[in-house]
Design a protein around this motif. Structure first.
Motif, PDB file in Angstrom:
ATOM      1  N   GLY A   2      50.067  39.961  26.460  1.00  0.00           N
ATOM      2  CA  GLY A   2      49.175  39.534  25.398  1.00  0.00           C
ATOM      3  C   GLY A   2      49.084  38.024  25.295  1.00  0.00           C
ATOM      4  N   GLY A   3      47.938  37.547  24.781  1.00  0.00           N
ATOM      5  CA  GLY A   3      47.730  36.114  24.628  1.00  0.00           C
ATOM      6  C   GLY A   3      47.336  35.780  23.211  1.00  0.00           C
ATOM      7  N   VAL A   4      46.798  34.574  23.025  1.00  0.00           N
ATOM      8  CA  VAL A   4      46.348  34.120  21.717  1.00  0.00           C
ATOM      9  C   VAL A   4      45.000  34.766  21.403  1.00  0.00           C
ATOM     10  CG1 VAL A   4      45.672  32.114  20.366  1.00  0.00           C
ATOM     11  CG2 VAL A   4      47.594  31.943  21.959  1.00  0.00           C
ATOM     12  N   TYR A   5      44.844  35.222  20.168  1.00  0.00           N
ATOM     13  CA  TYR A   5      43.613  35.912  19.791  1.00  0.00           C
ATOM     14  C   TYR A   5      42.707  34.954  19.033  1.00  0.00           C
ATOM     15  CZ  TYR A   5      46.444  39.874  21.142  1.00  0.00           C
ATOM     16  OH  TYR A   5      47.244  40.719  21.854  1.00  0.00           O
ATOM     17  N   ASP A   6      41.574  34.644  19.642  1.00  0.00           N
ATOM     18  CA  ASP A   6      40.620  33.691  19.087  1.00  0.00           C
ATOM     19  C   ASP A   6      39.833  34.325  17.937  1.00  0.00           C
ATOM     20  OD1 ASP A   6      37.479  32.792  19.383  1.00  0.00           O
ATOM     21  OD2 ASP A   6      38.878  31.104  19.596  1.00  0.00           O
ATOM     22  N   PRO A   7      39.765  33.657  16.759  1.00  0.00           N
ATOM     23  CA  PRO A   7      39.050  34.235  15.615  1.00  0.00           C
ATOM     24  C   PRO A   7      37.586  34.561  15.918  1.00  0.00           C
ATOM     25  CG  PRO A   7      40.397  32.391  14.900  1.00  0.00           C
ATOM     26  CD  PRO A   7      40.444  32.402  16.403  1.00  0.00           C
ATOM     27  N   GLY A   8      36.909  33.704  16.694  1.00  0.00           N
ATOM     28  CA  GLY A   8      35.517  33.980  17.044  1.00  0.00           C
ATOM     29  C   GLY A   8      35.378  35.257  17.841  1.00  0.00           C
ATOM     30  N   GLN A   9      36.298  35.458  18.779  1.00  0.00           N
ATOM     31  CA  GLN A   9      36.268  36.684  19.575  1.00  0.00           C
ATOM     32  C   GLN A   9      36.588  37.904  18.715  1.00  0.00           C
ATOM     33  OE1 GLN A   9      38.957  35.936  22.831  1.00  0.00           O
ATOM     34  NE2 GLN A   9      37.835  34.112  23.493  1.00  0.00           N
ATOM     35  N   LEU A  10      37.498  37.739  17.753  1.00  0.00           N
ATOM     36  CA  LEU A  10      37.849  38.847  16.866  1.00  0.00           C
ATOM     37  C   LEU A  10      36.665  39.232  15.972  1.00  0.00           C
ATOM     38  CD1 LEU A  10      41.468  37.815  15.819  1.00  0.00           C
ATOM     39  CD2 LEU A  10      40.813  39.692  17.331  1.00  0.00           C
ATOM     40  N   ARG A  11      35.908  38.234  15.501  1.00  0.00           N
ATOM     41  CA  ARG A  11      34.725  38.539  14.687  1.00  0.00           C
ATOM     42  C   ARG A  11      33.688  39.302  15.509  1.00  0.00           C
ATOM     43  NH1 ARG A  11      35.688  33.152  13.082  1.00  0.00           N
ATOM     44  NH2 ARG A  11      36.623  33.033  10.992  1.00  0.00           N
ATOM     45  N   THR A  12      33.519  38.900  16.760  1.00  0.00           N
ATOM     46  CA  THR A  12      32.592  39.610  17.647  1.00  0.00           C
ATOM     47  C   THR A  12      33.079  41.033  17.882  1.00  0.00           C
ATOM     48  OG1 THR A  12      31.969  37.556  18.767  1.00  0.00           O
ATOM     49  CG2 THR A  12      31.531  39.607  19.932  1.00  0.00           C
ATOM     50  N   GLN A  38      30.915  38.477  26.713  1.00  0.00           N
ATOM     51  CA  GLN A  38      31.924  37.506  27.131  1.00  0.00           C
ATOM     52  C   GLN A  38      33.095  37.474  26.162  1.00  0.00           C
ATOM     53  OE1 GLN A  38      31.234  33.155  26.629  1.00  0.00           O
ATOM     54  NE2 GLN A  38      31.303  33.100  28.874  1.00  0.00           N
ATOM     55  N   HIS A  39      32.802  37.491  24.849  1.00  0.00           N
ATOM     56  CA  HIS A  39      33.869  37.485  23.848  1.00  0.00           C
ATOM     57  C   HIS A  39      34.754  38.723  23.968  1.00  0.00           C
ATOM     58  CE1 HIS A  39      32.030  34.445  20.755  1.00  0.00           C
ATOM     59  NE2 HIS A  39      32.204  33.931  21.960  1.00  0.00           N
ATOM     60  N   VAL A  40      34.121  39.872  24.134  1.00  0.00           N
ATOM     61  CA  VAL A  40      34.889  41.120  24.251  1.00  0.00           C
ATOM     62  C   VAL A  40      35.742  41.103  25.508  1.00  0.00           C
ATOM     63  CG1 VAL A  40      34.702  43.612  24.615  1.00  0.00           C
ATOM     64  CG2 VAL A  40      33.292  42.499  22.861  1.00  0.00           C
ATOM     65  N   ARG A  41      35.161  40.630  26.607  1.00  0.00           N
ATOM     66  CA  ARG A  41      35.917  40.585  27.858  1.00  0.00           C
ATOM     67  C   ARG A  41      37.142  39.679  27.729  1.00  0.00           C
ATOM     68  NH1 ARG A  41      32.209  38.882  30.726  1.00  0.00           N
ATOM     69  NH2 ARG A  41      32.801  36.704  31.029  1.00  0.00           N
ATOM     70  N   ARG A  42      36.959  38.516  27.109  1.00  0.00           N
ATOM     71  CA  ARG A  42      38.074  37.587  26.953  1.00  0.00           C
ATOM     72  C   ARG A  42      39.137  38.131  26.015  1.00  0.00           C
ATOM     73  NH1 ARG A  42      34.864  31.740  26.606  1.00  0.00           N
ATOM     74  NH2 ARG A  42      34.396  31.586  28.849  1.00  0.00           N
ATOM     75  N   LEU A  43      38.706  38.845  24.965  1.00  0.00           N
ATOM     76  CA  LEU A  43      39.673  39.448  24.051  1.00  0.00           C
ATOM     77  C   LEU A  43      40.460  40.548  24.759  1.00  0.00           C
ATOM     78  CD1 LEU A  43      40.768  39.450  21.155  1.00  0.00           C
ATOM     79  CD2 LEU A  43      39.021  41.149  20.585  1.00  0.00           C
ATOM     80  N   GLU A  44      39.777  41.331  25.584  1.00  0.00           N
ATOM     81  CA  GLU A  44      40.468  42.376  26.352  1.00  0.00           C
ATOM     82  C   GLU A  44      41.458  41.748  27.331  1.00  0.00           C
ATOM     83  OE1 GLU A  44      37.407  46.158  26.430  1.00  0.00           O
ATOM     84  OE2 GLU A  44      37.086  44.561  27.909  1.00  0.00           O
ATOM     85  N   GLU A  45      41.089  40.601  27.919  1.00  0.00           N
ATOM     86  CA  GLU A  45      42.005  39.906  28.829  1.00  0.00           C
ATOM     87  C   GLU A  45      43.225  39.396  28.072  1.00  0.00           C
ATOM     88  OE1 GLU A  45      39.543  36.884  30.497  1.00  0.00           O
ATOM     89  OE2 GLU A  45      38.545  38.240  31.925  1.00  0.00           O
ATOM     90  N   ALA A  46      43.004  38.858  26.855  1.00  0.00           N
ATOM     91  CA  ALA A  46      44.121  38.356  26.048  1.00  0.00           C
ATOM     92  C   ALA A  46      45.050  39.491  25.628  1.00  0.00           C
ATOM     93  CB  ALA A  46      43.591  37.628  24.811  1.00  0.00           C
ATOM     94  N   THR A  74      43.588  41.616   9.790  1.00  0.00           N
ATOM     95  CA  THR A  74      44.735  40.866   9.266  1.00  0.00           C
ATOM     96  C   THR A  74      44.701  39.417   9.738  1.00  0.00           C
ATOM     97  OG1 THR A  74      46.070  42.884   9.231  1.00  0.00           O
ATOM     98  CG2 THR A  74      47.252  40.784   9.152  1.00  0.00           C
ATOM     99  N   ILE A  75      44.431  39.220  11.031  1.00  0.00           N
ATOM    100  CA  ILE A  75      44.405  37.866  11.603  1.00  0.00           C
ATOM    101  C   ILE A  75      43.284  37.043  10.975  1.00  0.00           C
ATOM    102  CG2 ILE A  75      43.973  36.544  13.715  1.00  0.00           C
ATOM    103  CD1 ILE A  75      45.312  38.916  15.234  1.00  0.00           C
ATOM    104  N   LEU A  76      42.091  37.638  10.854  1.00  0.00           N
ATOM    105  CA  LEU A  76      40.959  36.907  10.294  1.00  0.00           C
ATOM    106  C   LEU A  76      41.173  36.581   8.817  1.00  0.00           C
ATOM    107  CD1 LEU A  76      37.952  38.708  12.011  1.00  0.00           C
ATOM    108  CD2 LEU A  76      38.752  36.376  12.410  1.00  0.00           C
ATOM    109  N   GLU A  77      41.787  37.512   8.077  1.00  0.00           N
ATOM    110  CA  GLU A  77      42.061  37.256   6.665  1.00  0.00           C
ATOM    111  C   GLU A  77      43.033  36.090   6.517  1.00  0.00           C
ATOM    112  OE1 GLU A  77      44.625  39.803   3.809  1.00  0.00           O
ATOM    113  OE2 GLU A  77      42.577  40.527   3.514  1.00  0.00           O
ATOM    114  N   ALA A  78      44.074  36.078   7.339  1.00  0.00           N
ATOM    115  CA  ALA A  78      45.046  34.977   7.296  1.00  0.00           C
ATOM    116  C   ALA A  78      44.387  33.657   7.693  1.00  0.00           C
ATOM    117  CB  ALA A  78      46.224  35.288   8.221  1.00  0.00           C
ATOM    118  N   HIS A  79      43.516  33.717   8.692  1.00  0.00           N
ATOM    119  CA  HIS A  79      42.813  32.521   9.160  1.00  0.00           C
ATOM    120  C   HIS A  79      41.950  31.930   8.048  1.00  0.00           C
ATOM    121  CE1 HIS A  79      39.653  30.290  11.398  1.00  0.00           C
ATOM    122  NE2 HIS A  79      40.650  29.996  12.212  1.00  0.00           N
ATOM    123  N   GLU A  80      41.207  32.798   7.328  1.00  0.00           N
ATOM    124  CA  GLU A  80      40.342  32.328   6.252  1.00  0.00           C
ATOM    125  C   GLU A  80      41.148  31.741   5.101  1.00  0.00           C
ATOM    126  OE1 GLU A  80      37.149  32.048   6.399  1.00  0.00           O
ATOM    127  OE2 GLU A  80      37.028  32.992   8.370  1.00  0.00           O
TER     128      GLU A  80
END
Length: 298
Positions: A2-12, A38-46, A74-80
């Motif tokens: 697993g990698g870092v989960y980007d908020p933009g990719q999570l919203r997508t 692209q966002h989904v692919r990168r999130l799946e890679e992460a 959870t991640i997006l709520e914490a980010h906001e």
């Protein structure tokens, strides 16, 4: 790994998970479909896991994708919350929010509770009404944000999810094919009422009004008592009721859209606009694409 989960990719990811469509997700987010992919692919890679299955029939979440739903929220709520804390922005203002009753019986209370906790200085006024009435009040400038049904194919509003309409009634109910269909309906301008009457008329099926009420609870009680059938969202069937069997020969009701609509903003205060945007974002992030039944079961 697993990698870092980007908020933009999570919203997508959430937009695709809720609409089950890359095209609709792109339209909601205002980006190209290639960006969504692209966002989904990168999130799946992460994540190192496949989150969606895609074929000619559509898009579905995998088991890992279902798990990611909870983590993403959870991640997006914490980010906001972190962003609001460190920028020192606190939303203020009066927000007049309207929702149809079936939404109030699902995930909406949790979302509103979280919104009030995060934005205690927003004066939130909730109006619960028929979707058609909410549309009218929004047009008249009496509401700032509405979460309601829209006829499939309509273009107004931001799509939250789409679901099928179905005929429901008491499990023991049996319809006589030689007698008019007994209907349990909202009064005008209810969208489900209009759809029910339209499809019965189009198929030449006689009908009669067995019960009418502006209260969903009253309609459900009448249906449980076996007074007739009602058109209702498949994903929100109340306890004690069930889809009417195909043997009854009732015509198909088609689908219905659930949308968010903003009021006319020309004279709106900035605080109201920001509060409406924040609540809309919370609803889009928090409402499941398949709402829970009214009894809270999954």
């Amino acid at each position: 790994m697993g990698g870092v989960y980007d908020p933009g990719q999570l919203r997508t990811f959430l937009a695709v998970a809720q609409t089950l469509s890359f095209t609709q997700a792109a339209r909601r987010l205002g980006v190209r479909q290639s960006t969504v992919s692209q966002h989904v692919r990168r999130l799946e890679e992460a994540a190192g896991r496949q989150l969606f299955t895609r074929d000619t029939h559509g898009v579905e979440l995998t088991e890992d994708g279902e798990a990611m739903l909870g983590f993403a929220r959870t991640i997006l709520e914490a980010h906001e919350r972190a962003a609001a804390f460190f920028t020192g922005t606190r939303l203020r203002g009066r927000l007049r929010f309207g929702a149809s009753e079936d939404f109030v019986l699902t995930r909406l209370p949790e979302i509103l509770e979280s919104f009030r906790r995060d934005h205690p200085e927003v004066d939130l006024e909730l109006t619960v009404e028929l979707s058609g009435t909410l549309h009218e009040q929004l047009e008249a400038g009496r509401l700032d944000l509405v979460l309601a049904k829209r006829r499939t194919g309509g273009t107004h509003g931001e799509l939250v999810w789409q679901d099928a309409l179905t005929w429901i009634g008491a499990p023991q109910l049996r319809l006589d094919p030689d007698r008019p269909v007994p209907l349990i309906v909202f009064p005008p301008p209810g969208i489900t009422r209009a759809r029910a009457l339209e499809v019965l008329e189009a198929h030449g099926r006689p009908w009669r009004i067995a019960c009418t009420s502006g209260s969903l609870s009253a309609l459900v009680a009448a249906a449980r008592a076996g007074l007739g059938v009602m058109a209702h969202t498949r994903g929100l069937i109340p306890p004690g009721l069930a889809p009417v069997t195909a043997r009854a020969g009732l015509p198909d009701l088609g689908d219905v859209d659930f949308v968010l609509m903003h009021g006319h903003r020309a004279g709106a205060r900035r605080g109201t606009q920001q509060a409406a945007d924040a609540l809309a974002a919370a609803i889009l992030a928090g409402v499941d694409r398949r709402p829970r039944p009214a009894d809270g079961t999954r």
